[in-house]
Design a protein around this motif. Structure first.
Motif, mmCIF file in Angstrom:
data_model
loop_
_atom_site.group_PDB
_atom_site.id
_atom_site.type_symbol
_atom_site.label_atom_id
_atom_site.label_comp_id
_atom_site.label_asym_id
_atom_site.label_seq_id
_atom_site.Cartn_x
_atom_site.Cartn_y
_atom_site.Cartn_z
ATOM 1 N N LEU A 112 0.819 -1.212 0.000
ATOM 2 C CA LEU A 112 0.000 0.000 0.000
ATOM 3 C C LEU A 112 0.853 1.262 0.000
ATOM 4 C CD1 LEU A 112 -2.753 -0.917 2.622
ATOM 5 C CD2 LEU A 112 -3.015 -0.799 0.134
ATOM 6 N N THR A 122 -8.332 -3.729 -0.992
ATOM 7 C CA THR A 122 -8.270 -3.655 0.474
ATOM 8 C C THR A 122 -9.469 -4.343 1.124
ATOM 9 O OG1 THR A 122 -9.389 -1.506 0.418
ATOM 10 C CG2 THR A 122 -6.972 -1.497 0.427
ATOM 11 N N THR A 370 -11.330 -0.510 6.055
ATOM 12 C CA THR A 370 -11.057 -0.160 4.656
ATOM 13 C C THR A 370 -10.754 1.328 4.512
ATOM 14 O OG1 THR A 370 -13.432 0.061 4.232
ATOM 15 C CG2 THR A 370 -12.403 -2.076 3.737
ATOM 16 N N LEU A 373 -7.094 1.756 5.514
ATOM 17 C CA LEU A 373 -6.195 1.196 4.501
ATOM 18 C C LEU A 373 -6.150 2.086 3.259
ATOM 19 C CD1 LEU A 373 -7.257 -2.547 4.869
ATOM 20 C CD2 LEU A 373 -5.034 -1.588 5.509
#
Length: 839
Positions: A112, A122, A370, A373
């Protein structure tokens, strides 16, 4: 009568409190899950309930090992040891299926942060959370809560915990500061009564100096995340960069009369490099803490205190690295129970709040998985775009390979990419030599971290800072550096950084020369003098064998030594290797400039150094001096406790250091004793507030200038902000040097950046030669200072020297050894030690 009834009520309440202080594990644990009976509880391992006693680090380690052996959710790693040899543990806690695939999860997570992350989904990726506790050892509720948190994560059963473990990789650091925690637990436990006494006057709440807040060398380790100078910091930074967690929590304590704080801090005190989205996510996570604390009835606050400015703190360092840093501050019982403005605050109560917010963090992480991320991926994508076309930074020093290496070492620890120079570069009047310099391209994922380390910021949204306002690394190291738009001189990428090895000296039957510019030259000289060898220092530059030697060059003659010529060569060769400095053989004393037999070479004496410690001495400043001597220069430093000073024979010491003081720690008898010792030939070296002691006791003529701060158009509500803005929390200022003065030997420039966090302004001497270090007309290089303080600072002096009998007194207004990373001014103290008696 009313007072008597109140007293009776208080005594009765206190008696009941004393008998019912102990709680069981259910006081902390959520009851919406079941618990695996095969997982050992803290009490079954330690012999007491969480919060009944302060856990010592050894017992904390034992329980973490016990859990790791009992649970397939936990693996345990020892990442090294502290200065006192205690292990630096990290538990990785996640679902067993994740453990079976952990390296693949880690690599996907790291992706990432890279250019190739856009195609990475993700949706099923676990969120990574780093939870750390008690970086200040006398803020123990964090590490004691870690016992209960670790048990919960190992033993809890049901859909709720399964969801958490399946979707989270938790990096669990049960104690950031093992040495400090051990020291404080000893104090609290040895002063505990059977009937818990909450009276704030009890000895339990008054730790012996220096207290348990700090590590072995008395460092505040929550200031070392960016400099990374201490073993505890190096372990956690390596773990951070190995994973790049999405959230990092840092569990602290604050004053007993407070409640509970969680971030965000004061919005206007957030570093400008931190994205606004970071603060929005911090606030969203905060709603989970609020809900959890509401449920158990605990008071709290947010956005009213603390800040996110200095990137060297645990709660702020993540913000420059695509993570969310969270600071927790719990009102401290500072023992087992203590009276407070909010009633009697018990140790178990403080632990429960830390436990509760540790779990609310994990709840937030799962709910926002999420989102967190995606933020991390976007952070690094935006950072690369921002860095596009920004050029590079070059730094280096042909005369001081050691400082260049140590700054590069910090870059490497933060996984910042840097390169050798392909050829010499001349920029802005400075030539950077290939082989002695490095270049950092800004076009990389750590652009924001690079900017944070190298920027010189002097404009701010707010005038108040919880910590320092400037930390520019090349200025701290006193290294030449420049920004360049061109990247065409980038050479090979540095992947295996090594110190540059000095050339082996030839054997000489005449003399050897040691240049004083390298950072470790004092280490070499100390070893030479402790061997009983004769050495001299050159007071004037000279040239020999087509090489120029500057002020402060050390001469080691071959004749009249206690070693033969061959033995001396062997010994100096070993000194050169150990100190990583060049010692050059010469075969003639005839030079351009002064000859080696000149009276301008002054004989040096073997130093024997002591430092005052104990109540009334600033432990941070004392610890930094101790660390410099012990860890950097391998020099003995005797720590003299003030309570024993009257019984100590001071005649064995050539130098005595008085770190910054508070209160009036030195009474009349001790002052007279130090005065007599100085008059008999000693060198007294004092720092910061000790200058007022020097002046008030007639040891040194000092004139401090200070205009009174008058509040105009300032309301009662604004009064604390007004007074806070008059402080110098920590900024960097330019000085001009007289390089012919022994206090400045080893410096090659006529200017020196110095760190300052005091408002002690000393008037210069009327004779210019007595002002070897003086602030310039426009001294501010980086950081915040009020206009009034800046006007007072310019042209004052940070160093004064005076004679007293046959001795000398040397005074520094500010710390030359700040936080172990201010390499650039360490040599001022070494010059005071080795050359103080020839000034």
């Amino acid at each position: 009568m009313r007072k008597q009834l109140y007293l009776l009520f208080f005594i009765c309440s206190f008696t009941v409190f004393s008998q019912e202080n102990t709680v069981d594990l259910n006081y902390y644990l959520p009851q919406d899950v079941t618990y695996n009976p095969n997982i050992p509880t803290p009490k079954s391992s330690l012999g007491f309930e969480v919060g009944e006693w302060h856990v010592t680090h050894d017992k904390l380690v034992t329980y973490m090992q016990t859990l790791a052996n009992a649970s397939d959710r936990i693996t345990l790693e020892n990442r090294g040891v502290t200065f006192e040899g205690r292990p630096l543990l990290l538990l990785t806690i996640t679902a067993p299926k994740n453990h079976n695939n952990l390296e693949s999860i880690r690599k996907n997570h790291l992706a990432l942060t890279e250019n190739t992350s856009s195609a990475l989904s993700t949706n099923n990726m676990p969120v990574v959370v780093y939870q750390g506790f008690s970086i200040h050892g006398n803020e123990p509720s964090g590490s004691n809560a870690a016992l209960a948190v670790a048990y919960y994560l190992a033993a809890a059963q049901g859909p709720k915990i399964d969801e958490l473990l399946n979707n989270t990789v938790l990096l669990f650091d049960p104690c950031f500061n093992p040495d400090g925690l051990q020291r404080f637990a000893y104090w609290a436990n040895t002063n505990k009564s059977k009937n818990t006494n909450p009276d704030p006057n009890d000895r339990e709440f008054d730790e012996v100096w220096p207290g348990g807040r700090t590590n072995h060398y008395w460092f505040d380790m929550n200031r070392d995340w960016l400099p990374v100078q201490l073993p505890e910091s190096r372990a956690r930074i390596e773990s951070f960069h190995k994973w790049y967690p999405n959230i990092l929590t840092d569990h602290h304590e604050m004053g007993t009369n407070s409640s509970f704080f969680f971030q965000p801090g004061i919005p206007s005190r957030t570093h400008p490099l931190t994205p606004l989205k970071n603060q929005e996510l911090t606030a969203e996570i905060g709603t989970f803490h609020a809900k959890a604390l509401d449920k158990i009835g605990s008071l709290y606050y947010s956005e009213e205190d603390y800040d996110d400015f200095y990137y060297g703190k645990g709660s702020t360092f993540p913000d420059a690295n695509g993570s969310i840093g969270i600071l927790f501050e719990q009102a401290s019982s500072r023992g087992h129970a203590q009276e407070s403005d909010n009633g009697i605050i018990t140790f178990p109560f403080t632990i429960r709040n830390q436990f509760t917010t540790a779990l609310s963090t994990l709840e937030a992480a799962v709910a926002m998985r999420t989102k967190l991320l995606k933020y991390q991926r976007q952070f690094f994508a935006d950072t690369r775009k921002e860095a596009s076309g920004k050029g590079a930074i070059i730094f280096g020093d042909e005369k001081d390979a050691s400082k260049v290496y140590h700054l590069a070492e910090i870059l490497q620890r933060h996984q910042i990419t840097f390169h050798e120079l392909a050829s010499d570069v001349s920029e802005n009047g400075t030539t950077f030599k290939k082989g002695h310099s490095y270049i950092i391209p800004k076009q990389q994922k750590h652009y924001k971290l690079i900017e944070a380390m190298f920027e010189k910021r002097t404009k701010f949204r707010d005038s108040l800072f919880y910590d320092i306002s400037a930390w520019t690394f090349p200025l701290a190291f006193n290294l030449p550096y420049t920004e360049t738009a061109s990247t065409n001189k980038i050479g090979a990428k540095v992947t295996d950084l090594q110190p540059k090895k000095p050339a082996t000296s030839a054997l000489s039957n005449y003399a050897y020369l040691l240049e004083w510019q390298d950072y470790y030259a004092p280490k070499a000289l100390n070893e030479i003098l402790q061997k009983g060898l004769r050495a001299k220092v050159g007071m004037t530059p000279f040239s020999t064998a087509n090489k120029t030697y500057d002020y402060g060059t050390i001469l080691i003659p071959v004749q009249n030594q206690n070693l033969s010529a061959a033995q001396l060569h062997t010994f100096l060769s070993e000194v050169s290797k150990k100190s990583n400095v060049t010692i050059t053989a010469v075969n003639t004393g005839l030079n351009k400039g002064i000859d080696l037999g000149s009276r301008d070479f002054e004989a040096l004496n073997r130093p024997s150094v002591a430092m005052l410690v104990g109540e009334g001495i600033n432990s941070y400043d004392a610890g930094e001096i101790w660390h410099v001597f012990d860890q950097r220069y391998d020099m003995l430093l005797t720590k003299l406790d003030l309570k024993n000073l009257s019984r100590v024979d001071l005649s064995r010491y050539t130098d005595i250091i008085v770190p910054s003081t508070w209160g009036n720690p030195l009474g009349k008898a001790d002052t007279e004793k130090l005065k007599e010792w100085t008059q008999n030939g000693g060198t007294l070296i004092a720092y910061k507030n000790a200058g007022r002691w020097l002046k008030n006791n007639g040891l040194m003529p000092l004139e401090f200038t200070k205009d009174k701060d008058t509040a105009k158009n300032i309301s009662f509500e604004q009064r604390s902000n007004f007074s806070g803005a008059q402080r110098i929390g920590g900024a960097i200022f330019n000085t001009r040097l007289d390089r012919s003065h022994p206090i400045t030997f080893g410096y090659t420039s006529n200017h020196l950046p110095v760190f300052r966090n005091t408002t002690l302004f000393v008037t210069p001497d009327e004779n210019s030669y007595n002002n070897p270090i003086q602030y310039t007309e426009n001294p501010l290089l980086a950081g915040y200072i009020s206009n009034k303080n800046l006007a007072q600072l310019k042209n004052t002096v940070p160093f004064k020297k005076s004679n007293l009998g046959r001795g000398e007194i040397l005074y520094f207004t500010d710390n030359t050894n700040f936080r172990a990373f201010w390499y650039g001014t360490n040599k001022l103290l070494m010059n005071a030690i080795f050359f103080g008696d020839i000034m």
